[in-house]
Design an enzyme around this catalytic site. Structure first.
Site, mmCIF file in Angstrom:
data_model
loop_
_atom_site.group_PDB
_atom_site.id
_atom_site.type_symbol
_atom_site.label_atom_id
_atom_site.label_comp_id
_atom_site.label_asym_id
_atom_site.label_seq_id
_atom_site.Cartn_x
_atom_site.Cartn_y
_atom_site.Cartn_z
ATOM 1 N N GLU A 44 0.911 -1.228 -0.071
ATOM 2 C CA GLU A 44 0.000 0.016 0.051
ATOM 3 C C GLU A 44 1.003 1.226 0.100
ATOM 4 O OE1 GLU A 44 -3.098 1.026 -0.037
ATOM 5 O OE2 GLU A 44 -2.303 3.158 0.515
ATOM 6 N N TYR A 223 -27.726 8.938 5.110
ATOM 7 C CA TYR A 223 -27.978 7.823 5.946
ATOM 8 C C TYR A 223 -26.848 7.781 7.267
ATOM 9 C CZ TYR A 223 -24.143 6.363 2.785
ATOM 10 O OH TYR A 223 -23.120 6.144 2.147
HETATM 11 C C1 FAD Z 1 -19.160 9.448 -3.368
HETATM 12 C C2 FAD Z 1 -18.909 8.054 -3.595
HETATM 13 C C3 FAD Z 1 -20.035 7.299 -2.954
HETATM 14 C C4 FAD Z 1 -19.960 5.697 -2.822
HETATM 15 N N1 FAD Z 1 -20.738 4.999 -2.257
HETATM 16 C C5 FAD Z 1 -20.812 3.648 -2.359
HETATM 17 C C6 FAD Z 1 -21.844 2.740 -1.659
HETATM 18 O O1 FAD Z 1 -22.647 3.523 -1.120
HETATM 19 N N2 FAD Z 1 -21.622 1.574 -1.942
HETATM 20 C C7 FAD Z 1 -20.651 0.981 -2.690
HETATM 21 O O2 FAD Z 1 -20.672 -0.170 -2.696
HETATM 22 N N3 FAD Z 1 -19.935 1.791 -3.011
HETATM 23 C C8 FAD Z 1 -19.727 3.139 -2.958
HETATM 24 N N4 FAD Z 1 -18.779 3.940 -3.725
HETATM 25 C C9 FAD Z 1 -17.639 3.110 -4.452
HETATM 26 C C10 FAD Z 1 -16.595 2.655 -3.451
HETATM 27 O O3 FAD Z 1 -16.207 3.729 -2.881
HETATM 28 C C11 FAD Z 1 -15.458 2.243 -4.345
HETATM 29 O O4 FAD Z 1 -15.995 1.021 -5.534
HETATM 30 C C12 FAD Z 1 -14.305 1.425 -3.644
HETATM 31 O O5 FAD Z 1 -13.913 2.235 -2.529
HETATM 32 C C13 FAD Z 1 -13.364 0.917 -4.170
HETATM 33 O O6 FAD Z 1 -12.466 0.182 -3.585
HETATM 34 P P1 FAD Z 1 -10.981 0.030 -4.132
HETATM 35 O O7 FAD Z 1 -10.250 -0.868 -2.978
HETATM 36 O O8 FAD Z 1 -11.292 -1.007 -5.124
HETATM 37 O O9 FAD Z 1 -10.337 1.026 -4.635
HETATM 38 P P2 FAD Z 1 -9.553 2.544 -3.458
HETATM 39 O O10 FAD Z 1 -10.466 2.694 -2.316
HETATM 40 O O11 FAD Z 1 -9.447 3.500 -4.401
HETATM 41 O O12 FAD Z 1 -8.094 1.752 -3.120
HETATM 42 C C14 FAD Z 1 -7.130 1.689 -3.572
HETATM 43 C C15 FAD Z 1 -5.984 1.735 -2.663
HETATM 44 O O13 FAD Z 1 -4.858 1.137 -3.548
HETATM 45 C C16 FAD Z 1 -3.733 2.250 -3.102
HETATM 46 N N5 FAD Z 1 -2.790 2.568 -4.128
HETATM 47 C C17 FAD Z 1 -3.242 3.221 -5.281
HETATM 48 N N6 FAD Z 1 -2.060 3.295 -5.986
HETATM 49 C C18 FAD Z 1 -1.043 2.486 -5.418
HETATM 50 C C19 FAD Z 1 0.160 2.222 -5.859
HETATM 51 N N7 FAD Z 1 0.572 2.327 -7.195
HETATM 52 N N8 FAD Z 1 0.932 1.352 -5.028
HETATM 53 C C20 FAD Z 1 0.292 0.803 -3.955
HETATM 54 N N9 FAD Z 1 -0.890 1.465 -3.672
HETATM 55 C C21 FAD Z 1 -1.541 2.045 -4.390
HETATM 56 C C22 FAD Z 1 -4.486 3.366 -2.653
HETATM 57 O O14 FAD Z 1 -3.587 4.220 -1.761
HETATM 58 C C23 FAD Z 1 -5.743 2.792 -1.874
HETATM 59 O O15 FAD Z 1 -5.659 2.460 -0.539
HETATM 60 C C24 FAD Z 1 -18.933 5.065 -3.554
HETATM 61 C C25 FAD Z 1 -17.838 5.953 -4.216
HETATM 62 C C26 FAD Z 1 -18.151 7.229 -4.238
HETATM 63 C C27 FAD Z 1 -16.989 8.132 -4.714
#
Ligand code: FAD
Length: 404
Positions: A44, A223
């Site tokens: 991370e 919510y």
């Molecule tokens: C306004 C909003 C409301 C939402 N509401 C909902 C909801 O109600 N329900 C729902 O299911 N989803 C919701 N979502 C979507 C949800 O938040 C995302 O789909 C989810 O957080 C994605 O998780 P992820 O782990 O794939 O990505 P991320 O949360 O973006 O995590 C990626 C991780 O990778 C790390 N990273 C990035 N690049 C590198 C690198 N090169 N090297 C090492 N680490 C790296 C980052 O630091 C981060 O920790 C919402 C999104 C938004 C914007």
């Protein structure tokens, strides 16, 4: 009770598995693999793990997985179980549609619908994974397939040689760039998000619900989260020329309230109760042609970033994790490419459809008053049965992948 379990010793046919990113996707992959006895290393970029943003809705398609992964007790302590989703008009607040959740949802799908603070969900996952799998302060700067496997290069100059790399690095994924040369697509909208202490708007917490108001070019959703201590608020606004996307951009409450002039008093009072807000320009991407190279694959927003108007991005990341685990758990030493291909085949149709639905909702949530809006309201009035969500909430990703 500590929900952590004994550290896994197994590997997927002896493979070294590296996960890039410790968001909801990366941590759920690590937890799910760990529960299957498969060791992985999670890299991370951030030095101090901290989930920003506000609330997230978790539907039964994800909570049943989190329960199986051992998080039932933790989630029940920090989450809120809303009794319904209510959709209302922007100006007079008239009710357009209501879908019952609460007991009805839990009885139907054998898992609850929760609203939760992102930080609480993230912490629950962190507490559950084995301590030594997570390597923070390691920003991946390069992914190179070499004869013996995949070499990850980090910006501190270090490297890690893996057999399998899982990109869980979000919408701007570096790992995804090894699969496609596409860019995030700007939706033209931004969303402001923040938290209101429960005491400021107690009437909204008496009967906890997901409340939405739809209006011209905008919508507002709120919510309760953090066992009812806060109200999570999300309010969209046309972004104009501002398309910077970040988890940490500061917004101004007065700008937000200004864009909601003419909306009903309840919405205005909620927005005015916000102290600080974050502002995000909303992006998604088109579905990927392929999710893996045979040794590199993507999960969560790295694979299928979607606009948040179906509230399924994190839910789908959690589904990805359990399907990926099932596929890898069955793979022998030479079986990883086939396992990743099976993972893609099982996941793509569902996430492609949800990406598309999220875009459709982006239009229907923001209709100006007129014929289209009246048609939408008729559909909402007639679509209140929870059973219409069977395809989404009733989906059991573990069972689909042959593993519970
Ligand atoms: C306004 C909003 C409301 C939402 N509401 C909902 C909801 O109600 N329900 C729902 O299911 N989803 C919701 N979502 C979507 C949800 O938040 C995302 O789909 C989810 O957080 C994605 O998780 P992820 O782990 O794939 O990505 P991320 O949360 O973006 O995590 C990626 C991780 O990778 C790390 N990273 C990035 N690049 C590198 C690198 N090169 N090297 C090492 N680490 C790296 C980052 O630091 C981060 O920790 C919402 C999104 C938004 C914007």
């Amino acid at each position: 009770m500590n929900e952590k379990r004994t550290a896994p010793t197994g590997r997927c046919g002896g493979s070294r598995i590296a996960v890039v990113g410790a968001g909801i996707a990366g941590l759920t992959v690590a937890l799910s693999l760990g529960r299957a006895g498969i060791r992985c290393e999670v890299f991370e970029q951030t030095k101090q793990l901290r989930e920003v943003g506000a609330g997230v809705q978790l539907a039964p398609n994800a909570t049943r997985i989190l329960h199986r992964l051992g998080l039932a007790r933790k989630l029940s302590m920090v989450a809120v179980r809303p009794s319904a989703v209510e959709m209302r008009r922007w100006d007079d607040g008239r009710l357009l549609g209501l879908t019952e959740l609460g007991d009805a949802c839990e009885e139907l799908y054998a898992a609850p619908y929760y609203t939760v603070h992102r930080a609480d969900l993230h912490q629950a996952l962190l507490d559950a994974i084995d301590d030594n799998v997570l390597h923070i302060g390691r920003r991946c700067a390069g992914v190179e397939e070499v004869a013996e496997g995949v070499r990850l290069r980090f910006d501190d100059g270090s490297t890690y040689d893996a057999d399998v790399v899982i990109g869980a690095d979000g919408i701007h994924s570096l790992v995804r760039s090894t699969l496609a040369a596409d860019d995030p697509r700007f939706s033209g909208q931004s969303i402001y998000r923040g938290l209101v202490p429960a005491g400021a708007l107690p009437f909204l917490l008496e009967d906890p619900k997901v409340r939405l108001w739809f209006g011209p070019d905008q919508h507002c959703v709120c919510y309760p989260v953090s066992s009812g201590r806060f109200l999570s608020v999300g309010a969209t606004a046309p972004a104009g020329s501002r398309s910077d996307e970040s988890w940490t951009a500061q917004g101004r409450v007065e700008d937000l309230v200004e864009t909601y002039q003419g909306w009903n008093e309840e919405v205005i009072s909620i927005l005015k109760a916000l102290d600080t807000v974050g502002r995000w320009a909303l992006h998604d991407r088109d579905p990927l042609e392929r999710w893996s190279t045979g040794r590199v694959a993507v999960v969560g927003d790295a694979a299928h970033p979607m606009l948040p108007f179906q509230a399924q991005g994190a839910n789908q990341a959690i589904e990805d994790a359990v399907v990926l685990t099932a596929c890898l758990a069955e793979a022998g030493p030479d079986g990883v490419p086939a396992a990743l291909a099976r993972y893609e085949a099982l996941r793509r149709p569902r996430t492609d459809a949800l990406q598309e639905r999220s875009r459709t909702n982006s239009r229907t949530f923001h209709l100006s008053d007129g014929e289209g809006q009246r048609e939408r309201d008729l559909v909402l009035a007639g679509s209140q049965s929870l059973r219409q969500q069977d395809w989404l909430y009733g989906y059991d990703a573990g069972a689909v992948a042959g593993r519970r």
